[in-house]
Design an enzyme around this catalytic site. Sequence first.
Site, PDB file in Angstrom:
ATOM      1  N   SER A 148      17.231  49.058  18.601  1.00  0.00           N
ATOM      2  CA  SER A 148      17.593  50.243  18.048  1.00  0.00           C
ATOM      3  C   SER A 148      16.467  50.481  16.696  1.00  0.00           C
ATOM      4  O   SER A 148      15.383  50.680  17.284  1.00  0.00           O
ATOM      5  CB  SER A 148      18.774  50.165  17.030  1.00  0.00           C
ATOM      6  OG  SER A 148      19.427  51.513  16.694  1.00  0.00           O
ATOM      7  N   SER A 149      16.598  50.450  15.743  1.00  0.00           N
ATOM      8  CA  SER A 149      15.697  50.648  14.430  1.00  0.00           C
ATOM      9  C   SER A 149      14.385  49.762  14.836  1.00  0.00           C
ATOM     10  O   SER A 149      13.287  49.842  14.970  1.00  0.00           O
ATOM     11  CB  SER A 149      15.856  50.624  13.151  1.00  0.00           C
ATOM     12  OG  SER A 149      14.829  50.953  12.501  1.00  0.00           O
ATOM     13  N   SER A 386      22.702  24.762  18.919  1.00  0.00           N
ATOM     14  CA  SER A 386      23.083  25.546  19.977  1.00  0.00           C
ATOM     15  C   SER A 386      23.382  26.820  19.699  1.00  0.00           C
ATOM     16  O   SER A 386      24.195  27.092  18.864  1.00  0.00           O
ATOM     17  CB  SER A 386      24.419  24.824  20.492  1.00  0.00           C
ATOM     18  OG  SER A 386      24.826  25.377  21.591  1.00  0.00           O
ATOM     19  N   SER A 412      23.359  49.121  14.140  1.00  0.00           N
ATOM     20  CA  SER A 412      23.615  47.909  13.802  1.00  0.00           C
ATOM     21  C   SER A 412      23.323  47.132  14.903  1.00  0.00           C
ATOM     22  O   SER A 412      23.957  47.780  15.944  1.00  0.00           O
ATOM     23  CB  SER A 412      24.595  47.579  12.868  1.00  0.00           C
ATOM     24  OG  SER A 412      25.631  47.728  13.400  1.00  0.00           O
ATOM     25  N   SER A 419      28.941  33.480  14.963  1.00  0.00           N
ATOM     26  CA  SER A 419      30.025  32.535  14.685  1.00  0.00           C
ATOM     27  C   SER A 419      30.573  31.822  15.848  1.00  0.00           C
ATOM     28  O   SER A 419      31.413  30.890  15.708  1.00  0.00           O
ATOM     29  CB  SER A 419      31.198  33.852  14.595  1.00  0.00           C
ATOM     30  OG  SER A 419      31.531  34.587  15.506  1.00  0.00           O
TER      31      SER A 419
END
Length: 456
Positions: A148-149, A386, A412, A419
């Site tokens: 994106s940006s 990992s 974004s 996570s």
Amino acid sequence: MDQFKTHVLGLASLSLALLVALPARGASLQKVNQSEWGADGLPSYVNMYIYVPDKLATKPPIVVAPHHCQGNGQGTFSEMSSLVSIANTSGFIMIFPEATGQNCWDAGSTRSLNHGGGGDTGAIVQMVKYTLAKYGGDAGRVYSVGGSSGGIMTEALLGVYPDVFMAGVSLMGVPCGCWAEGYNDVTGTGSSAQWSGPCGGGNVTKTGQQWGDLVRSYYPGYTGHRPRLQHWHGTADTILSYKNMAEDIKEWTNVLGLSETPSGTDTPKRGTTRQFWKSACGYTVYEAFSMDGVGHAVPFDGPAVAAYFGLDRAGGQDPETAACPGAVPGGSDTGGAGGATGAGGAGGEAGTGGAGGEVGAGGAGGEAGAGAGGAGGVTVSGSGGSAGSGGAMDTASGGANGQDASAGTGDSTGGEGSSSGCSCAVGNDARDAGAQAGFLLAALGLLLGRQKRRPR
């Protein structure tokens, strides 16, 4: 005496257990103060973060990773964790520039679109020069990748500083110079108007010659090597219109001296069509990947990016340099004379996975798929930890697969699945385990001395 021996043996066993249990401290993301890397006239809001693996290759390559809008260096480090893991094994350095003061990158001002003019492009190039000097990096192996940006900035860097960058991967980017259409040099970047402006909407159209002349005007008189590029775009992208893909093809084929008609078309994986263009020596220097039905959420595939840059193994030359030794300068951060194209062997194409993808080591060249694995589904382990399962370069929706649901300007990046298990030592001190061991042994010696002084 026996009690004393038992006590000493117990202390020794405890010390050994503590030494074994010491956590392994690896490389971490570090911020470099602008007073150290910067220069007069550069934007004060641009920050530099760097990741230097514990084991560097001789003359380490450098990968620049500009973030998406509303992003930052730390977030991009996590989102690109699969590429960071490969850096640990291949020994290349990663720079994570940050423009949080403006939210998005300036790829439209006259400063940024002018070789040596400063702006955000000039700031990033200054980071590269600092890193090359400090770590003895390979000036012939500097790359950029972003979404994106960050993809827009990648194309700007390749167009404005062809003497610095060897290749780039742009996910959901736009042609170099497109962002300048309607750009306000006074208010600067980050304006929401740019995202709903003519370029974002895919309404900037030019001939290939016009695009090429525009890029060449950013560095007048330059005749050296031009970087190769991969451009990925979803056909359903409503944030940065897919119509920009056609303009990107016209621009870069002209810049690279190629016909707008591709050398070939294939389907590396279901729902993805690749058009590719080969140089005179037979090496693929431009690729356009169209992903059917995908919006502003093109997945980031670290192993495929590493393979495209030739960073899936430690050391060696850039794959294009190896395939076309007479066509690519030997590697100077000032570019060099360039040389004519057409030298070298038949080359081989550097596809990104799926059926074929040439390695192009010069010679007859057979295709050897550069990346295995589908979009965002590869897990790579390295000394830094990992990497989680891949996410997507996403915008407002987010959801499964590690995608980031942050909205903002609609630009974004979905996470790299941070996570789901990146164990990289981000922000931790890389303390020397040997120093900790010495402390424990000294403590043991002190205890032994006290025991000897006691009456028997």
